[in-house]
Design an enzyme around this catalytic site. Structure first.
Site, PDB file in Angstrom:
ATOM      1  CG  ASP A 235      -1.920  15.903  -4.045  1.00 51.66           C
ATOM      2  OD1 ASP A 235      -2.686  16.429  -4.876  1.00 51.66           O
ATOM      3  OD2 ASP A 235      -1.319  16.544  -3.171  1.00 51.66           O
TER       4      ASP A 235
ATOM      5  CD  GLU B 125      -2.863   1.409   2.243  1.00 51.96           C
ATOM      6  OE1 GLU B 125      -3.683   2.356   2.188  1.00 51.96           O
ATOM      7  OE2 GLU B 125      -2.856   0.572   3.155  1.00 51.96           O
TER       8      GLU B 125
ATOM      9  CB  THR C 193     -12.276   7.306   4.328  1.00 52.52           C
ATOM     10  OG1 THR C 193     -12.589   8.236   3.281  1.00 52.52           O
ATOM     11  CG2 THR C 193     -11.298   6.262   3.805  1.00 52.52           C
ATOM     12  CE  LYS C 194     -12.088  11.765   9.841  1.00 53.65           C
ATOM     13  NZ  LYS C 194     -11.895  12.234  11.236  1.00 53.65           N
ATOM     14  CG  PHE C 195     -11.712  12.668   4.911  1.00 47.00           C
ATOM     15  CD1 PHE C 195     -11.688  14.028   5.189  1.00 47.00           C
ATOM     16  CD2 PHE C 195     -11.061  11.801   5.764  1.00 47.00           C
ATOM     17  CE1 PHE C 195     -11.002  14.514   6.297  1.00 47.00           C
ATOM     18  CE2 PHE C 195     -10.380  12.267   6.871  1.00 47.00           C
ATOM     19  CZ  PHE C 195     -10.356  13.635   7.147  1.00 47.00           C
TER      20      PHE C 195
ATOM     21  CG  ASP D  49       1.948   8.152   4.056  1.00 42.60           C
ATOM     22  OD1 ASP D  49       2.546   9.253   3.996  1.00 42.60           O
ATOM     23  OD2 ASP D  49       0.766   8.015   3.703  1.00 42.60           O
TER      24      ASP D  49
ATOM     25  CG  ASP E 171     -11.706  12.307  -3.838  1.00 47.88           C
ATOM     26  OD1 ASP E 171     -10.631  12.454  -4.465  1.00 47.88           O
ATOM     27  OD2 ASP E 171     -11.912  12.852  -2.737  1.00 47.88           O
TER      28      ASP E 171
END
Length: 236
Positions: free
Chosen positions: A144, A69, A215-217, A94, A180
């Site tokens: 991004d 990931e 996810t919450k976003f 990350d 998204d």
């Protein structure tokens, strides 16, 4: 971009072979709990960069499918996926210090032991640490989008980077992308379709696999009318 990462690809005509970088370094505020998690859990679950191949089975202590990931943000989805797929092992990379600390903290809270964590440039890890055919899957969720046209060249999911990733996948392994940002989704689809060794699992965009949590976003974006696009391609 949702909760996730600041990973990007930076290229220009003035740069040469070492032009691809997978991230823009972010520092951020490290909480005491995140720092404690790094201090106490890194020896067990952290993996330091080394410029040579690493035996992932040795790192995890078992011979199971390994999933890479790239860009896990704060690690919430990573831990949930690892819990939903206990038969797989996850190498999560990350560069965001608080995110690394938070992922380790969540791993301890949720007793998710099938994750190893790295804080390093993912391109160097792919190039130097991963053997060909060592991965059963690759996840890149909400990288991004660099939505300004003049910044599109910084996007991570471009042909040169995917060309580095694919040899690491074994036959039957998959690459799962999610975004998204619709224009980025179109680019992702075009890039992956450009590789003969990949087969799209759907006509174009795939239904969100059951293992990827919302996810919450992402949920907030959907309430605002934003779309989310998943792509799942399989190596022939």
């Amino acid at each position: 971009m949702t909760e996730q990462n600041q990973y990007s690809e930076q290229t220009s005509a003035a740069e040469h072979k070492r032009s691809i970088r997978s991230f823009v370094l972010r520092q951020g505020h490290m909480t005491a709990a995140q720092q404690r998690a790094i201090d106490t859990l890194w020896p067990q679950f952290g993996l330091d960069y080394q410029p040579q191949h690493v035996d992932l089975n040795t790192c995890f202590g078992r011979d199971n499918d390994k999933v890479l990931e790239i860009g896990f943000g704060m690690g919430v989805a990573t831990v949930e996926i690892a819990k939903r797929l206990p038969e797989k092992d996850f190498l999560a990379i990350d560069v965001h210090g608080p995110g690394v600390g938070n992922l380790l903290k969540l791993m301890e809270e949720e007793q998710a032991a099938n994750i190893r964590v790295m804080r390093h440039d993912a391109v160097e890890v792919v190039e130097n640490m991963l053997a060909d055919g060592s991965l059963g899957g690759i996840h890149i969720f909400f990288p991004d989008p660099w939505h300004k046209k003049r910044h599109n060249k910084r996007r991570l999911v471009q042909t040169p980077f995917v060309a580095k990733l694919l040899p690491k996948l074994k036959a039957g392994g998959y690459i799962h992308l999610a975004t998204d940002w619709e224009e980025y989704a179109v680019q992702m689809l075009e890039v992956l379709n450009g590789f003969e060794e990949l087969r799209n699992s759907a006509a174009d965009y795939a239904p969100t696999p059951a293992y990827r949590p919302e996810t919450k976003f992402e949920a907030r974006g959907k309430r605002l009318g934003h779309g989310v696009w998943d792509l799942v391609f399989v190596k022939k």
